[in-house]
Scaffold this active site. Sequence first.
Site, PDB file in Angstrom:
ATOM      1  N   CYS A   2     -79.581 -42.005 -68.191  1.00 42.29           N
ATOM      2  CA  CYS A   2     -78.725 -43.161 -67.904  1.00 42.29           C
ATOM      3  C   CYS A   2     -78.967 -44.235 -68.971  1.00 42.29           C
ATOM      4  O   CYS A   2     -79.945 -44.226 -69.678  1.00 42.29           O
ATOM      5  CB  CYS A   2     -79.084 -43.704 -66.532  1.00 42.29           C
ATOM      6  SG  CYS A   2     -79.022 -42.430 -65.258  1.00 42.29           S
ATOM      7  N   TRP A  78     -75.800 -41.231 -65.271  1.00 44.74           N
ATOM      8  CA  TRP A  78     -75.483 -39.813 -65.489  1.00 44.74           C
ATOM      9  C   TRP A  78     -76.015 -39.124 -64.237  1.00 44.74           C
ATOM     10  O   TRP A  78     -77.235 -39.021 -64.045  1.00 44.74           O
ATOM     11  CB  TRP A  78     -76.178 -39.297 -66.750  1.00 44.74           C
ATOM     12  CG  TRP A  78     -76.021 -37.843 -66.998  1.00 44.74           C
ATOM     13  CD1 TRP A  78     -76.912 -36.844 -66.702  1.00 44.74           C
ATOM     14  CD2 TRP A  78     -74.912 -37.166 -67.599  1.00 44.74           C
ATOM     15  NE1 TRP A  78     -76.422 -35.626 -67.074  1.00 44.74           N
ATOM     16  CE2 TRP A  78     -75.210 -35.783 -67.628  1.00 44.74           C
ATOM     17  CE3 TRP A  78     -73.699 -37.592 -68.125  1.00 44.74           C
ATOM     18  CZ2 TRP A  78     -74.331 -34.827 -68.164  1.00 44.74           C
ATOM     19  CZ3 TRP A  78     -72.833 -36.644 -68.645  1.00 44.74           C
ATOM     20  CH2 TRP A  78     -73.138 -35.294 -68.668  1.00 44.74           C
ATOM     21  N   ASN A 105     -83.419 -44.932 -64.317  1.00 50.88           N
ATOM     22  CA  ASN A 105     -83.105 -43.774 -65.157  1.00 50.88           C
ATOM     23  C   ASN A 105     -84.198 -42.756 -64.893  1.00 50.88           C
ATOM     24  O   ASN A 105     -85.374 -43.088 -64.941  1.00 50.88           O
ATOM     25  CB  ASN A 105     -83.108 -44.188 -66.646  1.00 50.88           C
ATOM     26  CG  ASN A 105     -82.805 -43.002 -67.552  1.00 50.88           C
ATOM     27  OD1 ASN A 105     -82.321 -41.971 -67.092  1.00 50.88           O
ATOM     28  ND2 ASN A 105     -83.103 -43.142 -68.831  1.00 50.88           N
ATOM     29  N   GLY A 106     -83.819 -41.507 -64.577  1.00 51.93           N
ATOM     30  CA  GLY A 106     -84.834 -40.473 -64.389  1.00 51.93           C
ATOM     31  C   GLY A 106     -84.658 -39.759 -63.057  1.00 51.93           C
ATOM     32  O   GLY A 106     -83.594 -39.800 -62.443  1.00 51.93           O
ATOM     33  N   GLU A 486     -77.633 -16.503 -80.953  1.00 50.86           N
ATOM     34  CA  GLU A 486     -77.477 -17.961 -80.863  1.00 50.86           C
ATOM     35  C   GLU A 486     -77.726 -18.600 -82.222  1.00 50.86           C
ATOM     36  O   GLU A 486     -77.001 -19.515 -82.627  1.00 50.86           O
ATOM     37  CB  GLU A 486     -78.425 -18.516 -79.804  1.00 50.86           C
ATOM     38  CG  GLU A 486     -78.536 -20.031 -79.740  1.00 50.86           C
ATOM     39  CD  GLU A 486     -77.215 -20.759 -79.448  1.00 50.86           C
ATOM     40  OE1 GLU A 486     -76.211 -20.080 -79.119  1.00 50.86           O
ATOM     41  OE2 GLU A 486     -77.170 -21.991 -79.595  1.00 50.86           O
ATOM     42  N   GLU A 493     -70.859 -22.279 -86.430  1.00 51.01           N
ATOM     43  CA  GLU A 493     -70.006 -23.341 -85.872  1.00 51.01           C
ATOM     44  C   GLU A 493     -70.212 -24.693 -86.544  1.00 51.01           C
ATOM     45  O   GLU A 493     -69.320 -25.537 -86.491  1.00 51.01           O
ATOM     46  CB  GLU A 493     -70.170 -23.461 -84.351  1.00 51.01           C
ATOM     47  CG  GLU A 493     -71.503 -23.914 -83.847  1.00 51.01           C
ATOM     48  CD  GLU A 493     -71.490 -24.091 -82.325  1.00 51.01           C
ATOM     49  OE1 GLU A 493     -70.459 -24.461 -81.754  1.00 51.01           O
ATOM     50  OE2 GLU A 493     -72.539 -23.863 -81.712  1.00 51.01           O
ATOM     51  N   LYS A 612     -65.950 -29.991 -77.545  1.00 49.16           N
ATOM     52  CA  LYS A 612     -67.184 -29.891 -76.758  1.00 49.16           C
ATOM     53  C   LYS A 612     -66.944 -29.098 -75.485  1.00 49.16           C
ATOM     54  O   LYS A 612     -67.817 -28.395 -75.008  1.00 49.16           O
ATOM     55  CB  LYS A 612     -67.713 -31.285 -76.412  1.00 49.16           C
ATOM     56  CG  LYS A 612     -69.035 -31.290 -75.662  1.00 49.16           C
ATOM     57  CD  LYS A 612     -70.118 -30.562 -76.416  1.00 49.16           C
ATOM     58  CE  LYS A 612     -71.404 -30.419 -75.654  1.00 49.16           C
ATOM     59  NZ  LYS A 612     -72.376 -29.543 -76.340  1.00 49.16           N
TER      60      LYS A 612
HETATM   61  C1  AGP Z   1     -72.087 -23.766 -78.362  1.00 50.32           C
HETATM   62  O1  AGP Z   1     -72.767 -24.478 -79.370  1.00 50.32           O
HETATM   63  C2  AGP Z   1     -70.605 -24.108 -78.307  1.00 50.32           C
HETATM   64  N1  AGP Z   1     -70.410 -25.491 -78.161  1.00 50.32           N
HETATM   65  C3  AGP Z   1     -69.872 -23.244 -77.281  1.00 50.32           C
HETATM   66  O2  AGP Z   1     -70.189 -21.895 -77.550  1.00 50.32           O
HETATM   67  C4  AGP Z   1     -70.228 -23.537 -75.808  1.00 50.32           C
HETATM   68  O3  AGP Z   1     -71.540 -23.089 -75.518  1.00 50.32           O
HETATM   69  C5  AGP Z   1     -69.234 -22.771 -74.923  1.00 50.32           C
HETATM   70  O4  AGP Z   1     -67.943 -23.243 -75.210  1.00 50.32           O
HETATM   71  C6  AGP Z   1     -69.505 -22.945 -73.430  1.00 50.32           C
HETATM   72  O5  AGP Z   1     -69.386 -24.308 -73.082  1.00 50.32           O
HETATM   73  P1  AGP Z   1     -69.928 -24.753 -71.625  1.00 50.32           P
HETATM   74  O6  AGP Z   1     -71.400 -24.488 -71.621  1.00 50.32           O
HETATM   75  O7  AGP Z   1     -69.600 -26.213 -71.514  1.00 50.32           O
HETATM   76  O8  AGP Z   1     -69.218 -23.919 -70.604  1.00 50.32           O
END
Ligand code: AGP
Length: 617
Positions: A2, A78, A105-106, A486, A493, A612
């Site tokens: 937060c 949050w 916060n926490g 990963e 990416e 995101k």
């Molecule tokens: C990972 O670095 C990417 N941003 C992407 O693969 C992400 O993990 C994937 O889109 C899943 O997103 P989520 O965890 O919000 O479901």
Amino acid sequence: MCGIVGYVGTTSGTTALDVVMEGLARLEYRGYDSAGVALVAEGQVAAQKRAGKLVNLRQALVDAPLPASRTAIGHTRWATHGGPTDQNAHPHRGGDDGKLALIHNGIIENFHSLKTQLLADGVGFASETDTEVAAQLLAQAYAGDLTEAMRTVVNRLEGAFTLLAVHADNPGVVVGARRNSPLVVGRGEHENFLGSDVAAFIGHTRQAIELGQDQIVTITPESIDIIGFDGAPAQGKPYEVTWDAAAAEKGGHRSFMAKEIAEQPHAVADTLLGRTDESGRLVLDELRIAEEDLRRVSKITIIACGTAAYAGMVAKYAIEHWTRIPCEVELAHEFRYRDPVIDSTSLVVSISQSGETMDTLMAVKHANDLGAHTLSICNTHGSTIPRESDAVLYTHAGPEIAVASTKAFLAQITASYILGLYLAQLRGTLSEEEIAEITHELGEVPHKLSHLLDSMDRVREIARFMADSRSVLFLGRHVGFPVALEGALKLKEIAYIHAEGFAAGELKHGPIALIEPGQPVFIVVPSPSTAHGLHGKVVSNIQEIRARGARTLVIAEEGDDDVVPFADEIIRVPATPTLLAPLLTVVPLQVFACELATARGLDVDQPRNLAKSVTVE
Ligand code: AGP
């Protein structure tokens, strides 16, 4: 994660509220789902709070203006305990006289038992939060000295917390306290500030004091007094903030991704908080699936996308080993269309940082239609996927701003381990001693992560040296295989480099044809103590590619000397049990990708073509 702001000054009027609202605006980057303010005026504490973004709070303050004040606190929440609603937003009031307000916060680990005691005392609650418990305790402890009341309360709390409080009978005073959660003081001229980080007050002063663990600070316009939880005088750590406002949001890091990589010890520690008791047994009160249903589970299917799917692949090894339940991992966008064998004895676990990934959401709905029990592992309170699931196990990584997922990945793996251990505990497939040993080792990971993060200079140097690479390969075996995937995804990416992860055993079945002189290959080596001779097999893989000219970048456990003859670079990670190793071995790959993309001058936090949260199929 937060956002917290506190202010005391000598100029009256709207200054206090303006300063606090400006500070909250600077803390918006942290991500939040509600906000509120409280101020001391005319012998009372006046407050306003709203779910949603600051714009909602601003409108509420226009509709019902607060009185002028010199003393104020503000909070962006949050959600952890309790969804993002007006009632759960901070500040929370303590007592019946409306004279006290608290923000936090926490995570207060022992809030259940404290709330039970308060309810027995006849105290009523307006929210579901752990924070309101602290506010009511503070009201009970207050006898005219807010600092002493705070000291009484913090000595009863367990977990991670930053608390700020004001009381109507103490105008011109804000009291703050911290344990395992940050709090900094801003020193001004006839005014002083408090913040969860310097972004809260960087527009007013660059003279900061970082509070240490278990410290309480009392600020007035002319004074800053610090004591320990034991009441003894204490010192903070004064420093001058050299960052600009933009950098302050990133805690001095060059990118949110770098900041979030650095936050990983907390992400793991906070996800573990409150989920084991002192004997190491798992305590998952939040899991809303009946124990007998969990005992009947015949198959676990993990559904996710991207990095979250790789977290599931790591978890699979541990879950199967601990619970003896068959566990498959399926890309969510494939799951729906392969006519999966799912019934009422299936547990479908979705993993999602955002809780809004459409591919995963649709797969969860499909699993529900097929009669499965659905459980969401998610980092975003109140998001869609947990709402569509029978149960949720929240990660507590805090908001993840960078598109490239890092701290959420570690938190997802941690939460998956917690689920696996809970199932093993329920079904008796692990003894209490075995579970206690694993939860102890998990509890050691944040410290090992901090140690590892302090030793990444060589990795950054390698990344800068390799900034012009056009292809990098990643090899791993067992739980190291999803780590390799990963590592490749991170590089793809954010640095836009062709990168591919392989199961090391797959080399001879094709990929070794890619090896040519100078080809950089990261190899994630299992601990020498790993069963089935896997360590030796991977060392052989390194020999095979080195013999064909590969540049071998080896991630190996401290003390593993077998890799030395075949490694062009060795990146050491602290020893840890094999199944937990991904929490450590992925870190050098995250740092490598982040540094290489930065060296290429790319937008690490907002890479091209990506969002995101992928809320379309
Ligand atoms: C990972 O670095 C990417 N941003 C992407 O693969 C992400 O993990 C994937 O889109 C899943 O997103 P989520 O965890 O919000 O479901």
